[in-house]
Every structure is written in C-alpha cells, then in structure tokens.
Design a protein around this motif. Sequence first.
Motif, short mmCIF file in Angstrom:
data_model
loop_
_atom_site.label_atom_id
_atom_site.label_comp_id
_atom_site.label_asym_id
_atom_site.label_seq_id
_atom_site.Cartn_x
_atom_site.Cartn_y
_atom_site.Cartn_z
N LYS A 105 -58.27 -12.50 -37.51
CA LYS A 105 -58.74 -12.23 -38.88
C LYS A 105 -58.58 -13.46 -39.78
O LYS A 105 -59.50 -13.81 -40.52
N THR A 106 -57.41 -14.09 -39.72
CA THR A 106 -57.18 -15.28 -40.55
C THR A 106 -58.05 -16.43 -40.08
O THR A 106 -58.57 -17.20 -40.91
N THR A 107 -58.25 -16.56 -38.78
CA THR A 107 -59.16 -17.58 -38.26
C THR A 107 -60.57 -17.37 -38.78
O THR A 107 -61.27 -18.32 -39.14
N PHE A 108 -60.99 -16.13 -38.84
CA PHE A 108 -62.30 -15.77 -39.39
C PHE A 108 -62.42 -16.28 -40.83
O PHE A 108 -63.44 -16.87 -41.20
N PHE A 109 -61.39 -16.08 -41.63
CA PHE A 109 -61.40 -16.57 -43.01
C PHE A 109 -61.48 -18.09 -43.06
O PHE A 109 -62.18 -18.67 -43.90
N LYS A 110 -60.76 -18.74 -42.18
CA LYS A 110 -60.77 -20.22 -42.17
C LYS A 110 -62.15 -20.75 -41.79
O LYS A 110 -62.59 -21.79 -42.28
N ILE A 111 -62.84 -20.03 -40.92
CA ILE A 111 -64.19 -20.45 -40.52
C ILE A 111 -65.16 -20.26 -41.68
O ILE A 111 -65.98 -21.15 -41.97
N ILE A 112 -65.10 -19.12 -42.38
CA ILE A 112 -66.00 -18.90 -43.51
C ILE A 112 -65.76 -19.95 -44.60
O ILE A 112 -66.71 -20.49 -45.18
N SER A 113 -64.50 -20.23 -44.88
CA SER A 113 -64.17 -21.15 -45.98
C SER A 113 -64.38 -22.61 -45.63
O SER A 113 -64.34 -23.47 -46.52
N GLY A 114 -64.61 -22.91 -44.35
CA GLY A 114 -64.86 -24.29 -43.96
C GLY A 114 -63.62 -25.07 -43.60
O GLY A 114 -63.67 -26.30 -43.45
N LEU A 115 -62.49 -24.39 -43.43
CA LEU A 115 -61.27 -25.10 -43.02
C LEU A 115 -61.32 -25.48 -41.55
O LEU A 115 -60.72 -26.47 -41.14
#
Length: 207
Positions: free
Chosen positions: A41-51
Amino acid sequence: MIEINIKHQIFTSSGNQFLEINEQFEEGSIIHVSGDSGIGKTTFFKIISGLIAPDSGLITVNNTVLTDTKSKTFLSPQKRDIALMFQHYALFPNMTVKKNIEFAQKKKDEEIINHLLEIFNLENLKNAVPSRLSGGQQQRVALARTLVQNARIALLDEPFSAVDPSMRKVMKEEIVKTSINEGVTFFVISHNENEFEDYTHKKLVIR
C-alpha cells in the motif's frame, strides 16, 4: 479521470510479489485503500507521488501523463501536484507547528491555517516544536500540512491511527469537505473497513 495501470515487484517477508493496479478513479472522489500489512500500500503511494518508478505501467491524471515506462516519461514529485501524508508524519523538527503548516502552502493564506489550527485543536500548540507533541498531535499537524497544499491529489497513509474518536470525526469531516469544495481526490490507507463508508466513492483492495 485518474488512470493507474502499473506493475511493480515488491519484496515481502513471504517472498517476492507483484503489486498490480489497473483502475480508473473519478477526480474529486475519496478512495479507501486497504490490504494486508506489507502487501504494498505504501509502495503504491510512493509510485503515484513519484518517489519511486514502477517496473512498468502508466499513470495519467486528466490526460496528463505522470508516468509512462514505455515512453520513459516520469514527472518529478514537485511537478505532480500531489500531497503525501506519511504514516510517520515527517514533520520538520526545528519548525513550530504553525511553521510546519505554513511551509507547505504554495500560496500563503493565514485564514486557512488558523481554521485548521482551531478545528484540529492545535491553536495552543502553534508555537511548539514536534518533539513536544504527542503522536496524535503530530498526526493532526501532518494532516493540516497536507490539506493546506490544496493539491489535485492527496495521499493519506493511516491518517487517524493515533487520534481519539472525536478528533477522528473532525479530521474525516474536513477531508470530505475539502474533497467536495475543492475537488481534491483523496486516497486513504486505513485498516478500518468502514472508515469512509458513507463517503467513499470507491474501494481499492490491494492483494
């Protein structure tokens, strides 16, 4: 419309797995994101945000391409108009509560800051530094800092885990109001399946 079609290998305690998301979301909606711990889930957020970049895939927002591995398009986090509230808050340790919130604003608006300080019960703590705050107080600051960015998309990673039920209700209501009035799309990670039962436009379960 937000379109997310990605595939990314993640490393878990039970071995390597693939995070795969193929979904479309209406802008201005609230998406409840759930799934087992360590599922990505957190990896998903990092991908969306461009991290981080996904192994393969495409992310577009209203036909603007944020990520496209085929064409090697990858907008930096600063160009994505996405706000991310980390699970561990990531407040600036040497800034006061108010300065932490002010720093995130693109266009300074004292009225909004004062409103958030008041409703999140932070007015009497506005000159305190994060080390003087409890976990719940830091979480309220982190959400206020996310909301003042007025980004097109806001990613909230367990935003209510450290607050009491009454403050949880206030924070949820402010998120819903921001979504309705400002058209912000919220992705909210929460283990509480009924967190936004009355407001969620879509549920995303990561398996």
